[in-house]
Design a protein around this motif. Structure first.
Motif, PDB file in Angstrom:
ATOM      1  N   THR A 113       1.845  -7.455   0.299  1.00  0.00           N
ATOM      2  CA  THR A 113       1.981  -7.012  -0.906  1.00  0.00           C
ATOM      3  C   THR A 113       1.663  -7.846  -1.973  1.00  0.00           C
ATOM      4  OG1 THR A 113       4.312  -7.758  -0.745  1.00  0.00           O
ATOM      5  CG2 THR A 113       4.188  -5.751   0.321  1.00  0.00           C
ATOM      6  N   LEU A 121      -1.865  -9.345  -0.603  1.00  0.00           N
ATOM      7  CA  LEU A 121      -2.332  -7.998  -0.248  1.00  0.00           C
ATOM      8  C   LEU A 121      -3.923  -7.966   0.027  1.00  0.00           C
ATOM      9  CD1 LEU A 121      -1.680  -4.261  -1.490  1.00  0.00           C
ATOM     10  CD2 LEU A 121      -4.081  -4.918  -0.976  1.00  0.00           C
ATOM     11  N   TYR A 161      -0.121  -1.416  -5.753  1.00  0.00           N
ATOM     12  CA  TYR A 161      -0.382  -1.904  -4.540  1.00  0.00           C
ATOM     13  C   TYR A 161      -0.208  -1.018  -3.328  1.00  0.00           C
ATOM     14  CZ  TYR A 161       4.158  -2.358  -2.014  1.00  0.00           C
ATOM     15  OH  TYR A 161       5.211  -1.960  -1.401  1.00  0.00           O
ATOM     16  N   ASN A 162       0.611   0.048  -3.381  1.00  0.00           N
ATOM     17  CA  ASN A 162       0.729   1.113  -2.404  1.00  0.00           C
ATOM     18  C   ASN A 162      -0.021   2.112  -2.241  1.00  0.00           C
ATOM     19  OD1 ASN A 162       1.849   2.617  -4.776  1.00  0.00           O
ATOM     20  ND2 ASN A 162       3.736   3.152  -3.559  1.00  0.00           N
ATOM     21  N   ARG A 163      -1.121   2.193  -3.200  1.00  0.00           N
ATOM     22  CA  ARG A 163      -2.063   2.998  -3.116  1.00  0.00           C
ATOM     23  C   ARG A 163      -3.436   2.448  -2.741  1.00  0.00           C
ATOM     24  NH1 ARG A 163      -1.252   7.837  -2.824  1.00  0.00           N
ATOM     25  NH2 ARG A 163      -3.367   8.367  -3.901  1.00  0.00           N
ATOM     26  N   TYR A 164      -3.311   1.400  -1.866  1.00  0.00           N
ATOM     27  CA  TYR A 164      -4.525   0.728  -1.443  1.00  0.00           C
ATOM     28  C   TYR A 164      -5.150   1.446  -0.099  1.00  0.00           C
ATOM     29  CZ  TYR A 164      -4.908  -3.180  -4.488  1.00  0.00           C
ATOM     30  OH  TYR A 164      -5.001  -3.943  -5.843  1.00  0.00           O
ATOM     31  N   GLN A 166      -0.767  -0.920   6.920  1.00  0.00           N
ATOM     32  CA  GLN A 166      -0.262   0.219   5.745  1.00  0.00           C
ATOM     33  C   GLN A 166      -1.355   0.728   5.132  1.00  0.00           C
ATOM     34  OE1 GLN A 166       2.922  -2.075   3.243  1.00  0.00           O
ATOM     35  NE2 GLN A 166       1.464  -3.784   4.048  1.00  0.00           N
ATOM     36  N   GLY A 167      -1.152   1.909   4.396  1.00  0.00           N
ATOM     37  CA  GLY A 167      -2.301   2.499   3.838  1.00  0.00           C
ATOM     38  C   GLY A 167      -2.247   3.982   4.015  1.00  0.00           C
TER      39      GLY A 167
END
Length: 200
Positions: A93, A97, A126-129, A73-74
């Protein structure tokens, strides 16, 4: 006008770190470095920072030319050097994470090594790492990247850690919910990054 520009730029600090790995470069080595830069994708957005490659004969349909994939992810982008691809991304997540720098064999997609780092003391959603990229020094092949919570780390191309600096602890580097670490760049024996600090 100058006051407004100054106020916007003041909280941004540039840090320069000495790699400790490059001494005098002979003319022959300079030529090799130039060829390496021209034949690889060493930095975020490429050698000239435009995100455009000068290469010709590239595939027009990526679905038909896909040779391997890896589930990570990322919003990071890969960099490529010496037959290796380096991807900044993350696994998991919330509580489990971990951001990772993953080194692949660029031809086969085999994972050669990976280094995972847990978050600490940041407010990143978390989804902006992992929004950024590593960079590769064309002279040494060393790889540098910055994690979202502000660890700046250097590895050699085999994944051995050269050094690590905690920008948050040493320089009061701030984190924000949107992440976005960007990518370091190398100039001779220097690793250069940008960051927003609390010292403004």
């Amino acid at each position: 006008m100058h006051k407004k520009i100054f106020a916007l730029l003041l909280p941004i600090a540039s840090f320069i770190f000495h790699q400790g790995c490059v001494s005098k470069v002979s003319k022959t080595e300079k030529q090799v470095v130039t060829e390496t830069i021209n034949s690889n994708w060493l930095y975020w957005r490429g050698a000239d920072g435009t995100g455009v490659s000068d290469q010709t004969g590239l595939p027009t349909d990526l679905n038909k030319s896909l040779i391997w994939t890896h589930d990570i992810q990322g919003g990071g982008v890969p960099v490529i050097a010496g037959g290796k691809a380096y991807q900044f991304g993350y696994y998991g997540t919330t509580d489990d994470l971990q951001e990772a720098l993953v080194c692949f064999d660029a031809s086969s997609g085999d994972v050669l090594w990976q280094k995972r780092h847990s978050d600490f003391i940041s407010d990143i959603v978390y989804n902006r790492y992992a929004v950024g990229a590593a960079c590769v020094d064309p002279a040494s092949g060393n790889v540098y990247f910055q994690t979202s919570p502000g660890l700046l780390i250097g590895y050699d191309s085999d994944g051995n850690k050269l050094w690590e600096r905690s920008l948050m602890e040493e320089f009061a580097r701030l984190t924000f919910p949107n992440g976005r670490t960007g990518g370091p760049c190398v100039d001779g024996h220097l690793v250069i990054i940008h960051a927003i600090t609390a010292n403004w």
